[in-house]
Design a protein around this motif. Structure first.
Motif, PDB file in Angstrom:
ATOM      1  N   VAL A 450      45.920  54.709  41.077  1.00 29.78           N
ATOM      2  CA  VAL A 450      47.098  54.566  40.207  1.00 29.78           C
ATOM      3  C   VAL A 450      46.832  53.580  39.064  1.00 29.78           C
ATOM      4  CG1 VAL A 450      48.687  55.084  42.091  1.00 29.78           C
ATOM      5  CG2 VAL A 450      48.139  52.684  41.583  1.00 29.78           C
ATOM      6  N   ASP A 451      47.668  53.699  38.048  1.00 30.89           N
ATOM      7  CA  ASP A 451      47.625  52.764  36.927  1.00 30.89           C
ATOM      8  C   ASP A 451      48.451  51.539  37.351  1.00 30.89           C
ATOM      9  OD1 ASP A 451      48.147  51.338  34.595  1.00 30.89           O
ATOM     10  OD2 ASP A 451      48.202  53.159  33.350  1.00 30.89           O
ATOM     11  N   ILE A 452      47.750  50.476  37.705  1.00 26.61           N
ATOM     12  CA  ILE A 452      48.426  49.315  38.297  1.00 26.61           C
ATOM     13  C   ILE A 452      49.460  48.728  37.337  1.00 26.61           C
ATOM     14  CG2 ILE A 452      48.086  47.004  39.264  1.00 26.61           C
ATOM     15  CD1 ILE A 452      45.287  47.743  39.978  1.00 26.61           C
ATOM     16  N   ASP A 453      49.081  48.571  36.066  1.00 28.23           N
ATOM     17  CA  ASP A 453      49.998  47.925  35.110  1.00 28.23           C
ATOM     18  C   ASP A 453      51.280  48.734  34.959  1.00 28.23           C
ATOM     19  OD1 ASP A 453      48.219  45.919  34.744  1.00 28.23           O
ATOM     20  OD2 ASP A 453      47.264  46.849  32.985  1.00 28.23           O
ATOM     21  N   LYS A 454      51.104  50.063  34.871  1.00 29.49           N
ATOM     22  CA  LYS A 454      52.276  50.932  34.686  1.00 29.49           C
ATOM     23  C   LYS A 454      53.219  50.796  35.898  1.00 29.49           C
ATOM     24  CE  LYS A 454      52.838  55.693  33.718  1.00 29.49           C
ATOM     25  NZ  LYS A 454      52.110  56.958  33.705  1.00 29.49           N
ATOM     26  N   GLY A 466      40.254  45.636  46.083  1.00 29.42           N
ATOM     27  CA  GLY A 466      39.289  44.880  45.275  1.00 29.42           C
ATOM     28  C   GLY A 466      39.775  44.465  43.901  1.00 29.42           C
ATOM     29  N   LYS A 467      41.108  44.550  43.677  1.00 27.59           N
ATOM     30  CA  LYS A 467      41.653  44.200  42.355  1.00 27.59           C
ATOM     31  C   LYS A 467      42.379  42.858  42.447  1.00 27.59           C
ATOM     32  CE  LYS A 467      40.819  48.197  40.319  1.00 27.59           C
ATOM     33  NZ  LYS A 467      40.287  48.419  39.002  1.00 27.59           N
ATOM     34  N   PRO A 468      42.470  42.152  41.317  1.00 25.50           N
ATOM     35  CA  PRO A 468      43.212  40.888  41.351  1.00 25.50           C
ATOM     36  C   PRO A 468      44.602  41.093  41.953  1.00 25.50           C
ATOM     37  CG  PRO A 468      42.093  41.141  39.258  1.00 25.50           C
ATOM     38  CD  PRO A 468      41.906  42.437  40.001  1.00 25.50           C
ATOM     39  N   LEU A 469      45.012  40.167  42.792  1.00 26.47           N
ATOM     40  CA  LEU A 469      46.238  40.359  43.569  1.00 26.47           C
ATOM     41  C   LEU A 469      47.495  40.014  42.772  1.00 26.47           C
ATOM     42  CD1 LEU A 469      45.167  38.781  46.986  1.00 26.47           C
ATOM     43  CD2 LEU A 469      45.314  41.205  46.414  1.00 26.47           C
ATOM     44  N   ASP A 470      48.557  40.742  43.070  1.00 31.85           N
ATOM     45  CA  ASP A 470      49.900  40.399  42.617  1.00 31.85           C
ATOM     46  C   ASP A 470      50.235  39.000  43.110  1.00 31.85           C
ATOM     47  OD1 ASP A 470      52.121  41.789  41.417  1.00 31.85           O
ATOM     48  OD2 ASP A 470      51.523  43.514  42.629  1.00 31.85           O
ATOM     49  N   ALA A 471      51.063  38.272  42.339  1.00 31.12           N
ATOM     50  CA  ALA A 471      51.490  36.932  42.781  1.00 31.12           C
ATOM     51  C   ALA A 471      52.129  37.040  44.170  1.00 31.12           C
ATOM     52  CB  ALA A 471      52.470  36.357  41.782  1.00 31.12           C
ATOM     53  N   TRP A 472      52.869  38.108  44.378  1.00 28.64           N
ATOM     54  CA  TRP A 472      53.563  38.316  45.659  1.00 28.64           C
ATOM     55  C   TRP A 472      52.570  38.294  46.828  1.00 28.64           C
ATOM     56  CZ3 TRP A 472      58.713  39.906  46.986  1.00 28.64           C
ATOM     57  CH2 TRP A 472      58.841  40.335  48.307  1.00 28.64           C
TER      58      TRP A 472
END
Ligand code: UDX
Ligand code: UDX
Ligand code: ADP
Length: 480
Positions: A450-454, A466-472
């Motif tokens: 998925v498109d994470i930003d969207k 393996g992607k930078p984590l959400d603050a949550w």
């Protein structure tokens, strides 16, 4: 006219023989199987396996020089070349249980060939088998031969599911191993002549029997090792803020490493990788090579770790409990463009979530409901068997429902787990999905699809391997 018979009408035997028939109109190819429903399906409009492009190939040759039959003995007796492509699951009991290949089907096929043959034959090992199987088969054949000459060849298949037809039309290489005797070399040449109808000569590699057998195990072990390597990196990326896709891209530019097969995921599945590595481990152990065995074992262990890590991430993100929460599972097959679920990582993830009392709503465009229910209710040791050889378990799991599309699966859910990279999941209306979910709404993307930003803009809390984590997610308890 050369006659070919293939024993075993499965994922390997079916497509491979269909392509041989298409490319060699003057060769008669008969695919036989003891499991009659599979043969009936091969002779119908609804082929027993889903593989893009396969229908076309079968339609072009079936009834002309391609036949599917349950009359195993008759066609074996008539053939010049007999391919053996029967299943070789991991042994579940006895010596080598959990690691060694179960050669029961192979052995019975070999005994049958010896029994019914009345003319010389080339017997081709097509299913992945442990190194030195050819030798064992050779012994069975020659000790029961009644004066008939059998030549054994190893011709491992490297096709991947979902791209089988493409892989068969245009293989990186065809590998043929045989005895270094004049008769052995003659047999190699006969099989080479079949492939030479469409494969350039420089791509046909001839070796001794053991090299061919071991190359198949080694190729799958190396491929699986790449995935475990990148998956191990993905854990470190999440811990450090690196992005695994950027790392993969950067290392893949090194021509010594190369760009393919570096996609981090929830884990590898399929009928081959784990089975072949366990097999390799067993062979190493039998030869007293425990360090080598431990090295390869780690590839499977990291794969298990990756699935567990994913489940832990889901549970810990959702306040450490998924009990009674609806979770949508998008994708159940072990990869896209196949309906095959053997060793799919989805099984481990779903069982993990069920262990935490989640309610699962599962959608996969190709995997039927009965297969999902059966997979989830089965013991791990049975999972690499083809569906029809798995014990029937009529008790459906109450916490699991299988639905017909992604919107239904996600309606009222707390979280979505994407476990197979089906193209249709890229273009879903995630805004609509979000509106119909419980809040906070989570997406756990096990395939970096998925498109994470969207999705974050829509309001989802998104976890991607393996992607930078959400603050949550950073605020939630650490994931082991
Ligand atoms: C594999 C080998 O590729 C093939 O050569 C051999 O003949 C049989 O085993 P297959 O199991 O059909 O083929 O599929 P493959 O495309 O290799 O994928 C295996 C698993 O690895 C899948 O679960 C896939 O999703 C996963 N995978 C693959 C990743 O997680 N990341 C990748 O970069 C590539
Ligand atoms: C390495 C990396 O290649 C380079 O990109 C990085 O910047 C520094 O580390 P280097 O150590 O100079 O470079 O040599 P390299 O050619 O990579 O060889 C490293 C070792 O691996 C040598 O001992 C070499 O003999 C050995 N090697 C290499 C093998 O044993 N087999 C091989 O197939 C390749
Ligand atoms: P693969 O993925 O290696 O092709 P499958 O399990 O899909 O493996 O297919 C193997 C097929 O071989 C099964 O359909 C099974 O019924 C068939 N088979 C096993 N033993 C025999 C035998 N002795 N004679 C004929 N067919 C057999």
């Amino acid at each position: 006219m050369v006659k070919i018979c293939c024993i075993g009408a499965g994922y390997v035997g079916g497509p491979t023989m269909a392509v041989i028939a298409l490319k060699c109109p003057k060769i008669e190819v008969v695919v036989v199987d003891i499991f009659e429903p599979r043969i009936i399906a091969w002779n119908s409009d609804q082929l027993p396996i889903y593989e893009p492009g396969l229908d076309d190939v079968v339609k072009k040759c079936r009834g002309k020089n391609l036949f599917f039959s349950k009359d195993v003995e008759k066609h074996v007796a008539e053939a010049d070349i007999v391919f053996v492509s029967v299943n070789t699951p991991t042994k579940t009991q006895g010596l080598g249980a959990g690691k060694a290949a179960d050669l029961t089907y192979w052995e019975s096929a070999a005994r049958m060939i010896a029994d019914v043959s009345k003319s010389d034959k080339i017997v081709v090992e097509k299913s992945t088998v442990p190194v030195k199987t050819a030798e064992a088969i050779e012994k069975i054949l020659t000790h029961n031969s009644k004066g008939i000459n059998f030549q054994i060849l190893s011709n491992p298949e490297f096709l991947a599911e979902g791209t089988a037809i493409q892989d068969l039309f245009n293989p990186d290489r065809v590998l043929i191993g045989g005895r270094e005797t004049p008769e052995g070399q003659k047999a190699i040449q006969a099989l080479k002549d079949v492939y030479a109808h469409w494969v350039p000569a420089e791509r046909i590699i001839c070796t001794n029997l053991w090299s061919a057998e071991l190359s198949k195990l080694a190729a799958n072990a190396f491929l699986a090792q790449r995935i475990s390597s990148v998956n191990a990196m993905s854990a470190l990326c999440e811990a450090t803020g690196a992005d695994v896709s950027e790392v993969s891209h950067a290392i893949g530019k090194d021509t010594r490493i190369g760009p393919k097969f570096l996609n981090a995921s929830v884990g590898f599945g399929g009928s081959c990788f784990q089975k072949d590595i366990l097999n390799l481990v067993y062979i190493c152990e039998c030869n007293g090579l425990s360090e080598v065995a431990n090295y390869w074992k780690q590839v499977v262990q990291v794969n298990e770790y990756q699935k567990t890590r994913f489940v832990n991430r889901v549970v810990s993100s959702m306040f450490n409990t998924v009990s009674g929460k609806k979770i949508a599972i998008l994708g159940f097959a072990f990869k896209k463009d196949t309906g095959d679920t053997r060793e799919t990582p989805a099984i481990g993830v779903c069982q993990g979530l069920l262990g935490d009392k989640a309610i699962l709503s599962i959608y996969d465009p190709q995997v039927p409901q009965e297969l999902i229910q059966r997979d989830l209710s089965m013991h791990k040791s049975e999972l690499d068997k083809p569906p029809h050889l798995r014990p029937m378990n009529s008790v459906a799991i109450e916490q699991v429902t299988c639905v017909g599309d992604a919107y239904e699966a996600t309606k009222g859910a707390h979280g979505i787990c994407i476990l197979t990279e089906w193209d249709e999941f890229k273009t879903l209306d995630y805004k609509k999905i979000y509106n119909n979910m419980n809040k906070p709404a989570f997406v756990f993307d096990g395939r970096n699809l998925v498109d994470i930003d969207k999705l974050r803009q829509i309001g989802f809390i998104v976890y991607s391997i393996g992607k930078p984590l959400d603050a949550w997610l950073k605020d939630m308890p650490a994931v082991a």
